[in-house]
Enzyme design. Sequence first.
Site, mmCIF file in Angstrom:
data_model
loop_
_atom_site.group_PDB
_atom_site.id
_atom_site.type_symbol
_atom_site.label_atom_id
_atom_site.label_comp_id
_atom_site.label_asym_id
_atom_site.label_seq_id
_atom_site.Cartn_x
_atom_site.Cartn_y
_atom_site.Cartn_z
ATOM 1 C CB THR A 30 31.960 43.762 33.322
ATOM 2 O OG1 THR A 30 31.963 42.440 33.902
ATOM 3 C CG2 THR A 30 30.579 44.069 32.761
ATOM 4 C CB CYS A 34 30.394 37.366 40.257
ATOM 5 S SG CYS A 34 30.281 38.965 39.438
ATOM 6 C CB CYS A 38 26.916 37.757 41.842
ATOM 7 S SG CYS A 38 27.051 39.556 41.638
ATOM 8 N NE ARG A 63 38.188 46.326 37.775
ATOM 9 C CZ ARG A 63 37.765 46.528 36.536
ATOM 10 N NH1 ARG A 63 38.584 46.285 35.516
ATOM 11 N NH2 ARG A 63 36.541 46.950 36.305
ATOM 12 C CB CYS A 65 31.791 41.231 41.758
ATOM 13 S SG CYS A 65 30.146 41.956 41.920
ATOM 14 C CB CYS A 68 28.804 38.903 44.853
ATOM 15 S SG CYS A 68 30.092 38.553 43.630
ATOM 16 C CG ASP A 444 33.827 5.907 70.022
ATOM 17 O OD1 ASP A 444 34.757 6.363 70.697
ATOM 18 O OD2 ASP A 444 32.633 6.269 70.158
#
Length: 494
Positions: A30, A34, A38, A63, A65, A68, A444
Amino acid sequence: MHTDTERCVRAVQSKDDRFDGWFFTAVLTTRIYCRPSCPAVPPKVENMTFYPSAAACQQAGFRACKRCRPDTSPGSPEWNARADTVARAMRLIGDGIVDREGVPGLAARLGYSTRQIERQLNAELGAGPLALARAQRAQTARVLIETTAVPMAEIAFAAGFASIRTFNDTIREVFALTPGELRTRAARRTSGSNGFPHTPGVISLRLPYRAPLNPDNLFGHLAATAVPGVEEWRDGAYRRTLRLPHGHGIVALAPRPDHIACRLFLTDSRDLRIAISRCRWLLDLDADPVAVDDQLRTDPTLAPLVDKGPGRRVPRTVDAAEFAVRAVLGQQVSTAAARTHAARLVTAHGEPIEDPEGGLTHLFPGPEALAQLDPESLALPRSRRTTLTTLIGALADGSLQLGIDSDWDAARAQLHALPGFGPWTVEVIAMRALGDPDAFLPGDLGMRRAAAGLGLPATPAALTAHAAAWRPWRAYAVQYLWATEDHPINYLPA
């Protein structure tokens, strides 16, 4: 982690949100990338490939998603926990150094050539400094597009883009949507208000984090040590002034069940991304609390403390030089006395600002302004005056530089060389100003009392030896031990 294919596949198939930001899953069929959690049906194993950063995914032609939204996941905890050059470079890029000074400025801050920095980042992250900065600009732009009504032209420059055309092209390339389409989609799935009233000129947004997050010590510490005029707790939010590269700002930060509500007023919108980065740093929002707590639970003494209030963060600072000055003012005095000393410096040397929504009055004075102070005007012992003025002089002339990009060991050595700087002062600066997750304060007073109450060794040497098992998260162990005391720093203000 992205090189451990078997582990990455397991995380994707189980939709484990603990790994969001640690790596990104790119789907070869695709051309979409993601986050591990996702909600879509996981792709076939043979179609997955993994990258260490969103920038690397984008550079490889994938690119983001649309379900998500991997660009909105919390930042990688790796860059907070590591002290090497790549981690320091990533912290600087997140603080906007490439936008302000370019890659040569980044390289100069790290003491390397431009070519060396580009080679190291490409080798480890699959993307160079320009690509990493571009990915962060795209992320900032998306937040503004989806959560505000700010005009697109203003968003472009606020996010750090040089032109509206570059802004439009980048958004289309990274998200496969135009800026207008992103805003329309966000309006249809509106996620509600941050709980702050709307005021023109003020930007409200959500800062994500990895759950769990325990707000008690985080906001309790910031509120209890707040310097009047610079910081305050008002209407359920921690508010403070910010000194930024192009102007100043005021931020209000409030804990919510699944995010931090952030409300920003800026005199120059170009400072937006830097302000967000510094707020995330202040609240330690890119930490991995699961990894930290799992390690600390291996000690039977700490396990009940972790189970009682998991997800404690280390309260940090938005300005390392400011915190170093305040650390010296806090040497061997109460929290109230330290606030009083700091407030006097602010009144005398701070830059006045207007706060239409609260009681903030000044920016904390920078080293250059403090260099003009008269030591005799300080209501401090003479040795403490020498410590403070020597520190201010070193900060003002640049011989001491403290920040998110500091080499932790080198900074410690420089601080130890200053008069009046003992282990407590050096380590508290390393913890809260430099962000070293393994900084430790065995001497401390609060730590010693907590250790004695829990049956742990109470002497600094013996406690340090015992704490070896807590590494590399000893700074977080300090937060859990401090939380055993009945002190305002451990309680979320009413």
